[in-house]
Design a protein around this motif. Sequence first.
Motif, mmCIF file in Angstrom:
data_model
loop_
_atom_site.group_PDB
_atom_site.id
_atom_site.type_symbol
_atom_site.label_atom_id
_atom_site.label_comp_id
_atom_site.label_asym_id
_atom_site.label_seq_id
_atom_site.Cartn_x
_atom_site.Cartn_y
_atom_site.Cartn_z
ATOM 1 N N THR A 49 0.756 -1.285 0.068
ATOM 2 C CA THR A 49 -0.043 0.184 -0.008
ATOM 3 C C THR A 49 0.767 1.244 0.129
ATOM 4 O OG1 THR A 49 -1.542 -1.339 1.300
ATOM 5 C CG2 THR A 49 -1.915 1.039 1.178
ATOM 6 N N VAL A 93 2.887 1.524 -3.648
ATOM 7 C CA VAL A 93 2.276 2.003 -4.614
ATOM 8 C C VAL A 93 1.714 3.581 -4.511
ATOM 9 C CG1 VAL A 93 1.624 -0.019 -5.671
ATOM 10 C CG2 VAL A 93 -0.199 1.213 -3.874
ATOM 11 N N SER A 94 1.626 3.944 -3.013
ATOM 12 C CA SER A 94 1.107 5.384 -2.784
ATOM 13 C C SER A 94 2.132 6.318 -2.978
ATOM 14 C CB SER A 94 0.609 5.558 -1.534
ATOM 15 O OG SER A 94 1.728 5.577 -0.360
ATOM 16 N N VAL A 108 -5.648 -7.675 -0.771
ATOM 17 C CA VAL A 108 -4.803 -7.220 -1.415
ATOM 18 C C VAL A 108 -5.660 -6.069 -2.549
ATOM 19 C CG1 VAL A 108 -3.405 -7.745 -3.716
ATOM 20 C CG2 VAL A 108 -3.317 -9.329 -1.359
ATOM 21 N N PHE A 155 -6.537 -2.887 -0.171
ATOM 22 C CA PHE A 155 -5.297 -1.873 0.252
ATOM 23 C C PHE A 155 -4.532 -1.381 -1.080
ATOM 24 C CE2 PHE A 155 -6.539 -3.890 4.108
ATOM 25 C CZ PHE A 155 -6.159 -2.838 5.219
ATOM 26 N N LEU A 156 -4.420 -2.217 -2.040
ATOM 27 C CA LEU A 156 -3.439 -1.537 -3.273
ATOM 28 C C LEU A 156 -4.421 -0.450 -3.733
ATOM 29 C CD1 LEU A 156 -1.733 -4.487 -4.698
ATOM 30 C CD2 LEU A 156 -0.760 -3.181 -2.977
ATOM 31 N N ASP A 182 -6.392 1.567 -2.256
ATOM 32 C CA ASP A 182 -6.149 2.764 -1.266
ATOM 33 C C ASP A 182 -5.265 3.234 -1.588
ATOM 34 O OD1 ASP A 182 -7.589 4.074 0.645
ATOM 35 O OD2 ASP A 182 -6.153 3.148 2.138
ATOM 36 N N GLY A 183 -3.902 2.391 -1.847
ATOM 37 C CA GLY A 183 -2.510 2.990 -2.123
ATOM 38 C C GLY A 183 -2.294 4.070 -3.459
ATOM 39 N N VAL A 184 -3.000 3.218 -4.412
ATOM 40 C CA VAL A 184 -3.374 4.143 -5.606
ATOM 41 C C VAL A 184 -4.243 5.568 -5.538
ATOM 42 C CG1 VAL A 184 -4.034 3.846 -8.052
ATOM 43 C CG2 VAL A 184 -2.971 1.940 -7.148
ATOM 44 N N TRP A 240 -4.191 7.166 -2.761
ATOM 45 C CA TRP A 240 -3.361 8.272 -2.171
ATOM 46 C C TRP A 240 -2.446 8.624 -3.285
ATOM 47 C CZ3 TRP A 240 -3.137 10.932 2.232
ATOM 48 C CH2 TRP A 240 -3.656 10.414 3.338
ATOM 49 N N LYS A 241 -1.823 7.854 -4.262
ATOM 50 C CA LYS A 241 -0.887 8.328 -5.078
ATOM 51 C C LYS A 241 -1.469 9.418 -5.950
ATOM 52 C CE LYS A 241 2.045 6.768 -8.640
ATOM 53 N NZ LYS A 241 2.594 5.383 -9.392
ATOM 54 N N ARG A 287 -1.660 12.734 -4.140
ATOM 55 C CA ARG A 287 -0.387 13.342 -4.038
ATOM 56 C C ARG A 287 -0.346 14.031 -5.241
ATOM 57 N NH1 ARG A 287 1.726 8.878 -0.781
ATOM 58 N NH2 ARG A 287 1.805 9.609 1.384
#
Lengths: 247, 145
Positions: free
Chosen positions: A48, A51-52, B106, B109-110, B112-114, B116-117, B120
């Motif tokens: 997580t 990839v962020s 998986v 959460f991934l 969610d990460g994307v 956030w990106k 940003r």
Amino acid sequence: MSTHVPAGYKWWTGGKSPYNVSYGKLMMWLFLLSDTFTFGALLISYGTIRVSQPYWPDPNHVYNAFPLMGHADLPLAFVSLMTFILIMSSVTMVLAVHEGHKRNRAGVEKWLLWTILGGFMFLGCQAWEWTHLITGSHPVLIDGVVKEIGTTISMNPFGPAVPGLMHDGHQVTVPGPIGFGSFFFGITGFHGFHVFSGVMLNILMYFWTRGGRFDRLGHYEMIEKVGLYWHFVDLVWVFVFLCFYLI
Amino acid sequence: MEHEHQQAIASSPEITFAHEPAPNTKRIWKTFWILLVLTIAELALGLSHYIFHMEGWLLLFVKGGMIILSLCKAVYIVSIFMHLGDEIRNMKLTILVPLLLFIWFVTAFLWDGVAWKNLRNKFDRPSTEQVAPAAHDAQKPGGLD
């Protein structure tokens, strides 16, 4: 190793394990299942954060050193050796379990010793790799000043390159994402702790085998249970290897 | 003889049908070679995207290949080395069905990460601007101190 169960056999009528395994082995499996989720949570949180981030270091660039090879660029060579050692120790462990099925004490002792050796070799490799990452410093531009820093849980020298800025013949970079070191040392450390525990359990099994404990009991099932744990450690490494070194 | 043999192996009254010991170590060594070949294939893919500087869909394809190879290795380790393949169906399902939760973990959460990106990239200043060489005592633009 086949199990002959008649068709339509009633497993849930009581008085026996509906899983056809002993209590201890079932509990080892359930522990490993819970440990799978612990490692899963750690690796997924790493994914997580990774990839962020707009930038993440290339593992081929970070893990390119080999003992006694100086500054030669050998991407993934050392971790391949570590992976091979761990697969090999898994094979020797399953051979110990196999000898246990045959109740061959000398065979169990021999293969347990090889497994213990493999475990110590893996831990030694990990110690070298950690030392190399922590002490191997690289020039990084921090607040307008070039500093030499290594990889720790709070520092990461593997950021994007600063165009045209060199220091002692090395490309200067900006600091990389801090999560890189925290996750690497956290997860490989937790895995290394599992390897260490596995080696300790195997040493205990070796002395119990030598002492004739399993011959008196009439079976070597304890070797199977510790074997399950040892293979699980190898299994986790498959995914640590994938997530940190390959992808 | 058959009965006597089973008595020797069955370690617990909970076990109804004891496993017969494997006659030889052929299966173990076969699995070892399979694991070795899969690992070498993974390494070849890992090095190929470094050497050929792949990007975009091709890079994702190579990474997907490495994930599939790792899952194959996991199946061999669990099924052969941990002998789960030799257990009865009840035991297999008890261990394997809870792992389906990982599909959700998986994905969520991934995702969610994307997200956030993307946030940003939309709202943060480019990172090179923040760390550009500056005079030692100059205040950072927008700093609170």
